[in-house]
Write an enzyme that holds these catalytic residues in place. Structure first.
Site, PDB file in Angstrom:
ATOM      1  N   GLU A 172     110.981  50.124  68.509  1.00  0.00           N
ATOM      2  CA  GLU A 172     111.359  49.036  67.622  1.00  0.00           C
ATOM      3  C   GLU A 172     111.774  49.584  66.262  1.00  0.00           C
ATOM      4  OE1 GLU A 172     108.112  46.185  67.588  1.00  0.00           O
ATOM      5  OE2 GLU A 172     107.585  46.748  69.649  1.00  0.00           O
ATOM      6  N   GLU A 283     110.751  37.647  63.939  1.00  0.00           N
ATOM      7  CA  GLU A 283     109.395  37.336  64.366  1.00  0.00           C
ATOM      8  C   GLU A 283     108.556  37.058  63.133  1.00  0.00           C
ATOM      9  OE1 GLU A 283     105.526  39.617  66.337  1.00  0.00           O
ATOM     10  OE2 GLU A 283     107.521  40.486  66.557  1.00  0.00           O
TER      11      GLU A 283
END
Length: 368
Positions: A172, A283
């Site tokens: 990520e 997110e």
């Protein structure tokens, strides 16, 4: 090996050449490349960083800005050749953490797979069902409001393989606002990895052995500047992650062609071969227990329908195929966990290729 991989660097590095005080209060240490946390790993002991790999074919490292800046290097600072910049972890950082055991780590269920993510809410675009060897995107940078110390707001790219059980592998990278991790509201360039669904392996940035940094100008975890303004200037960062065809390691490029470093292939199980899904998007954590939704913002804090200059975006979404070609996405799907709180709208055109707008304010009349 797991215990070693999770040793958090909380002390001042022993072998730094110099230190820089950033305008945001960060201390950046210049540490010898072969003394960085990655080389605590037994499989890297006594080794040195690898030379740059072949970049994907069709890669043109150009972005909205000719350079991407971090606050610590505003005056032209960089570390000497043979060293890397590392943001110092301080006692104050540790005292902010909910626990020493989880400092620098995500907890489980941080990857979009259902609508019951223990307070983690997403608005993402994704592709799956093929073999992927990397991905690239330009990510609009904002400084969203985060309501409290234990929430965060991030915008990132996930490179994923394995099932959504205990064997999940992810790489990520993107930007995040995390008061718990950094002590402020600046958006910061970050990385993450795990090979067991966020249970015992992996960490943010260079807080454990894993990612090998090769660059002496980029400090992972340092604040990004400038940021975008509502109805004002828009800025984005370009991030490319791809698998080196020769050695199998996963490399990271940030900004206009700047190699940051790599995740060694041995860190992973499924990602030793290829990725089976790529996700892009936002997110947030909703930690509210009173029945009201958090007012932590995602992206710019505005819904996708407001468009350019108001809503946050991802543009030029691409993936890397088996032959190390950077190619446009096919069949991009978009999904928001709670579209009345944070939403997403995808599109494609000749200038931005595959893109989407996303984000939202969190708590509002339709998301009480």
């Amino acid at each position: 090996m797991r215990a070693l991989s999770m040793q958090i660097r909380v002390r001042r590095p022993k072998r730094q050449f110099l230190e820089t005080l950033s305008p945001d209060g960060d201390i950046i240490d210049c540490v010898l490349s072969n003394q960085q946390p990655a080389f605590d790993h037994p499989l890297l002991e006594g080794k040195t960083p690898l030379d740059p790999p072949e970049r994907p074919k069709g890669h043109n490292p150009a972005g909205m800005m000719s350079e991407n800046f971090q606050l610590w290097s505003f005056s032209g600072e960089s570390c000497p050749e043979g060293t890397i910049p590392i943001r110092r972890t301080t006692e104050h950082d540790m005292l902010r953490a909910s626990s020493v055991r989880t400092f620098g780590r995500k907890l489980r269920k941080h990857v979009r797979r259902d609508t019951n993510n223990n307070g983690h809410e997403h608005a993402v675009g994704y592709v799956s069902g093929e073999q992927f060897y990397g991905a690239k995107a330009s990510i609009n940078v904002w400084a969203p409001l985060v309501s409290n110390q234990y929430e965060f707001s991030l915008s990132q790219m996930w490179v994923i393989s394995g099932s959504f059980g205990d064997d999940l592998n992810t790489i990520e990278a993107g930007w995040q606002v995390s008061p718990e991790l950094y002590g402020d509201g600046y958006p910061r360039f970050f990385t993450y990895w795990t090979n067991d669904a966020y249970q015992a392996t992996g960490c943010y940035n260079l807080l454990c052995s894993g990612f090998v940094q090769t660059n002496n100008r980029i400090a992972i975890g340092a604040a990004i500047s400038p940021t975008s303004a509502y109805n004002g200037g828009q800025f984005d960062i370009s991030i490319l992650v791809w698998k080196d065809p020769k050695h199998g390691n996963w490399w990271l490029e940030f900004g206009s062609g700047v190699l940051v470093g790599y995740w060694p292939s041995f860190l992973f199980t499924h990602l030793r071969d290829h990725a089976s899904m790529v996700q892009f998007g936002g997110e947030v954590v909703n930690s509210e227990q009173s029945g009201s939704h958090t007012s932590t913002q995602m992206g710019s804090g505005h819904f996708a329908g407001e468009g350019f200059g108001k809503a946050s975006y991802f543009r030029n979404l691409q993936v890397v195929d088996w032959d190390n070609n950077l190619i446009p996405l096919s069949n991009l799907k978009v999904l928001a966990d709670h579209p009345s709180c944070y939403d997403i709208q995808g599109g494609i055109n000749s200038v931005w290729g595959n893109y989407f707008y996303y984000g939202g304010p969190g708590r509002n009349v339709n998301c009480p």
